[in-house]
Write a protein that holds these residues in place. Sequence first.
Motif, PDB file in Angstrom:
ATOM      1  N   ALA A 242      26.941 -40.655   5.813  1.00  0.00           N
ATOM      2  CA  ALA A 242      26.391 -41.255   7.054  1.00  0.00           C
ATOM      3  C   ALA A 242      26.289 -42.940   7.060  1.00  0.00           C
ATOM      4  O   ALA A 242      26.564 -43.535   7.927  1.00  0.00           O
ATOM      5  CB  ALA A 242      24.847 -40.838   6.948  1.00  0.00           C
ATOM      6  N   ALA A 243      26.216 -43.509   5.768  1.00  0.00           N
ATOM      7  CA  ALA A 243      26.300 -44.830   5.710  1.00  0.00           C
ATOM      8  C   ALA A 243      27.633 -45.463   6.063  1.00  0.00           C
ATOM      9  O   ALA A 243      27.917 -46.647   6.463  1.00  0.00           O
ATOM     10  CB  ALA A 243      25.916 -45.211   4.315  1.00  0.00           C
ATOM     11  N   LEU A 244      28.772 -44.749   6.145  1.00  0.00           N
ATOM     12  CA  LEU A 244      30.034 -45.149   6.380  1.00  0.00           C
ATOM     13  C   LEU A 244      30.587 -44.914   7.718  1.00  0.00           C
ATOM     14  O   LEU A 244      31.489 -45.530   8.251  1.00  0.00           O
ATOM     15  CB  LEU A 244      31.067 -44.595   5.356  1.00  0.00           C
ATOM     16  N   LEU A 245      29.636 -44.252   8.538  1.00  0.00           N
ATOM     17  CA  LEU A 245      30.136 -44.058   9.976  1.00  0.00           C
ATOM     18  C   LEU A 245      29.175 -44.586  10.839  1.00  0.00           C
ATOM     19  O   LEU A 245      27.805 -44.641  10.668  1.00  0.00           O
ATOM     20  CB  LEU A 245      29.804 -42.338  10.044  1.00  0.00           C
ATOM     21  N   CYS A 246      29.558 -45.094  11.967  1.00  0.00           N
ATOM     22  CA  CYS A 246      28.666 -45.605  13.119  1.00  0.00           C
ATOM     23  C   CYS A 246      28.117 -44.890  13.727  1.00  0.00           C
ATOM     24  O   CYS A 246      28.359 -43.443  13.818  1.00  0.00           O
ATOM     25  CB  CYS A 246      29.578 -46.742  13.878  1.00  0.00           C
ATOM     26  N   ASP A 247      26.902 -45.022  14.503  1.00  0.00           N
ATOM     27  CA  ASP A 247      26.148 -44.062  15.098  1.00  0.00           C
ATOM     28  C   ASP A 247      26.795 -43.569  16.271  1.00  0.00           C
ATOM     29  O   ASP A 247      26.683 -42.270  16.450  1.00  0.00           O
ATOM     30  CB  ASP A 247      24.940 -44.515  15.737  1.00  0.00           C
ATOM     31  N   SER A 248      27.910 -43.910  16.722  1.00  0.00           N
ATOM     32  CA  SER A 248      28.734 -43.477  17.824  1.00  0.00           C
ATOM     33  C   SER A 248      30.288 -42.878  17.464  1.00  0.00           C
ATOM     34  O   SER A 248      30.958 -42.666  18.179  1.00  0.00           O
ATOM     35  CB  SER A 248      28.857 -44.470  19.071  1.00  0.00           C
ATOM     36  N   PHE A 249      30.212 -42.604  16.113  1.00  0.00           N
ATOM     37  CA  PHE A 249      31.439 -42.109  15.484  1.00  0.00           C
ATOM     38  C   PHE A 249      32.116 -40.698  16.129  1.00  0.00           C
ATOM     39  O   PHE A 249      31.095 -40.134  16.898  1.00  0.00           O
ATOM     40  CB  PHE A 249      31.124 -41.672  14.080  1.00  0.00           C
ATOM     41  N   LEU A 250      33.400 -40.986  16.610  1.00  0.00           N
ATOM     42  CA  LEU A 250      33.957 -39.827  17.080  1.00  0.00           C
ATOM     43  C   LEU A 250      35.092 -39.375  16.091  1.00  0.00           C
ATOM     44  O   LEU A 250      35.877 -40.117  15.869  1.00  0.00           O
ATOM     45  CB  LEU A 250      34.566 -40.125  18.424  1.00  0.00           C
ATOM     46  N   GLY A 251      35.153 -37.914  15.922  1.00  0.00           N
ATOM     47  CA  GLY A 251      36.266 -37.558  15.127  1.00  0.00           C
ATOM     48  C   GLY A 251      37.030 -36.586  15.954  1.00  0.00           C
ATOM     49  O   GLY A 251      36.365 -35.738  16.726  1.00  0.00           O
ATOM     50  N   VAL A 252      38.367 -36.573  15.808  1.00  0.00           N
ATOM     51  CA  VAL A 252      38.976 -35.589  16.932  1.00  0.00           C
ATOM     52  C   VAL A 252      39.938 -34.886  15.714  1.00  0.00           C
ATOM     53  O   VAL A 252      40.877 -35.042  14.891  1.00  0.00           O
ATOM     54  CB  VAL A 252      40.118 -36.575  17.711  1.00  0.00           C
ATOM     55  N   TYR A 253      39.545 -33.410  15.771  1.00  0.00           N
ATOM     56  CA  TYR A 253      39.996 -32.588  14.715  1.00  0.00           C
ATOM     57  C   TYR A 253      40.733 -31.318  15.352  1.00  0.00           C
ATOM     58  O   TYR A 253      40.598 -31.086  16.555  1.00  0.00           O
ATOM     59  CB  TYR A 253      38.892 -32.070  13.707  1.00  0.00           C
ATOM     60  N   ALA A 254      41.173 -30.484  14.510  1.00  0.00           N
ATOM     61  CA  ALA A 254      42.007 -29.284  15.248  1.00  0.00           C
ATOM     62  C   ALA A 254      41.168 -28.353  15.911  1.00  0.00           C
ATOM     63  O   ALA A 254      41.497 -27.674  16.837  1.00  0.00           O
ATOM     64  CB  ALA A 254      42.664 -28.572  14.031  1.00  0.00           C
ATOM     65  N   ASP A 255      39.771 -28.478  15.335  1.00  0.00           N
ATOM     66  CA  ASP A 255      38.766 -27.618  16.087  1.00  0.00           C
ATOM     67  C   ASP A 255      38.008 -28.404  17.018  1.00  0.00           C
ATOM     68  O   ASP A 255      36.953 -27.598  17.608  1.00  0.00           O
ATOM     69  CB  ASP A 255      37.693 -26.953  14.970  1.00  0.00           C
ATOM     70  N   GLY A 256      38.232 -29.478  17.611  1.00  0.00           N
ATOM     71  CA  GLY A 256      37.452 -30.261  18.727  1.00  0.00           C
ATOM     72  C   GLY A 256      37.149 -31.465  18.137  1.00  0.00           C
ATOM     73  O   GLY A 256      37.510 -32.228  17.164  1.00  0.00           O
TER      74      GLY A 256
ATOM     75  N   ARG B  33      32.329 -50.060   9.029  1.00  0.00           N
ATOM     76  CA  ARG B  33      31.978 -48.854   9.198  1.00  0.00           C
ATOM     77  C   ARG B  33      32.888 -48.143  10.262  1.00  0.00           C
ATOM     78  O   ARG B  33      33.851 -48.549  11.017  1.00  0.00           O
ATOM     79  CB  ARG B  33      30.630 -48.790  10.436  1.00  0.00           C
ATOM     80  N   ASN B  34      33.354 -46.828  10.025  1.00  0.00           N
ATOM     81  CA  ASN B  34      34.234 -45.945  10.636  1.00  0.00           C
ATOM     82  C   ASN B  34      33.659 -45.519  12.085  1.00  0.00           C
ATOM     83  O   ASN B  34      32.716 -45.039  12.153  1.00  0.00           O
ATOM     84  CB  ASN B  34      34.434 -44.663   9.761  1.00  0.00           C
ATOM     85  N   ILE B  35      34.612 -46.065  13.055  1.00  0.00           N
ATOM     86  CA  ILE B  35      34.242 -45.535  14.382  1.00  0.00           C
ATOM     87  C   ILE B  35      35.000 -44.337  14.971  1.00  0.00           C
ATOM     88  O   ILE B  35      34.351 -43.603  15.918  1.00  0.00           O
ATOM     89  CB  ILE B  35      33.963 -46.771  15.337  1.00  0.00           C
ATOM     90  N   PHE B  36      36.120 -44.019  14.438  1.00  0.00           N
ATOM     91  CA  PHE B  36      36.814 -43.073  15.115  1.00  0.00           C
ATOM     92  C   PHE B  36      37.909 -42.701  13.840  1.00  0.00           C
ATOM     93  O   PHE B  36      38.163 -43.408  13.066  1.00  0.00           O
ATOM     94  CB  PHE B  36      37.832 -43.608  16.187  1.00  0.00           C
ATOM     95  N   SER B  37      38.056 -41.087  13.747  1.00  0.00           N
ATOM     96  CA  SER B  37      39.165 -40.790  13.071  1.00  0.00           C
ATOM     97  C   SER B  37      39.630 -39.325  13.522  1.00  0.00           C
ATOM     98  O   SER B  37      39.265 -38.682  14.373  1.00  0.00           O
ATOM     99  CB  SER B  37      38.387 -39.906  11.738  1.00  0.00           C
ATOM    100  N   GLN B  38      41.134 -39.139  13.399  1.00  0.00           N
ATOM    101  CA  GLN B  38      41.847 -38.137  13.981  1.00  0.00           C
ATOM    102  C   GLN B  38      42.593 -37.780  12.996  1.00  0.00           C
ATOM    103  O   GLN B  38      43.475 -38.401  12.250  1.00  0.00           O
ATOM    104  CB  GLN B  38      42.625 -38.556  15.271  1.00  0.00           C
ATOM    105  N   ASP B  39      42.418 -36.267  12.692  1.00  0.00           N
ATOM    106  CA  ASP B  39      43.481 -35.660  11.662  1.00  0.00           C
ATOM    107  C   ASP B  39      44.484 -34.788  12.509  1.00  0.00           C
ATOM    108  O   ASP B  39      44.383 -34.208  13.482  1.00  0.00           O
ATOM    109  CB  ASP B  39      42.697 -34.650  10.925  1.00  0.00           C
ATOM    110  N   THR B  40      45.653 -34.795  11.991  1.00  0.00           N
ATOM    111  CA  THR B  40      46.996 -34.034  12.323  1.00  0.00           C
ATOM    112  C   THR B  40      47.481 -33.415  11.100  1.00  0.00           C
ATOM    113  O   THR B  40      47.710 -34.022  10.202  1.00  0.00           O
ATOM    114  CB  THR B  40      47.974 -35.025  12.892  1.00  0.00           C
ATOM    115  N   SER B  41      47.362 -32.153  11.372  1.00  0.00           N
ATOM    116  CA  SER B  41      48.019 -31.219  10.173  1.00  0.00           C
ATOM    117  C   SER B  41      49.378 -31.473   9.925  1.00  0.00           C
ATOM    118  O   SER B  41      50.196 -31.573  11.018  1.00  0.00           O
ATOM    119  CB  SER B  41      47.885 -29.777  10.615  1.00  0.00           C
ATOM    120  N   ALA B  42      49.948 -31.612   8.875  1.00  0.00           N
ATOM    121  CA  ALA B  42      51.234 -31.884   8.595  1.00  0.00           C
ATOM    122  C   ALA B  42      52.133 -30.606   8.639  1.00  0.00           C
ATOM    123  O   ALA B  42      51.592 -29.436   8.442  1.00  0.00           O
ATOM    124  CB  ALA B  42      51.502 -32.359   6.980  1.00  0.00           C
TER     125      ALA B  42
END
Length: 132
Positions: A37-51, A119-128
């Motif tokens: 939680a300390a590393l993510l901003c409150d408005s963090f957005l993650g984009v992952y294979a499941d949404g 702080r991390n505000i956005f992260s997106q994962d792409t399967s290799a």
Amino acid sequence: MTAPPPLPSDADLLRALTTCERQVWEALVHGDQSADAALLCDSFLGVYADGFANKADHTGQLQQGPTVQTYQLDQMQARPLGPEHALLSYRATFLRVGRDTSDVMFVSSIWQRHGPGWRNIFSQDTSALPAG
């Protein structure tokens, strides 16, 4: 109005963001919701294979403990996106808790300057794709 300080050198930026990103992975290994939680901003957005995921989703995955057993990050690249933001992209090889085989994905994370750190505000994962 005071101008923001300049971004660190390319090498310093890569080192700083890599350290932050490893702290996120260490939180997953240790099941540490507070560290996550300390590393993510409150408005963090993650984009992952499941949404899409917000900060509560990301930290909530650790309610039952660790989600990752081991990880390795390589091919690290940092790019400034302005005086307050930077992009970190890399390849992650990791073993999820309860699994026998590792997953590989490419990750892009946007970090925003926050006081003396980031702080991390956005992260997106792409399967290799499977090696072949």
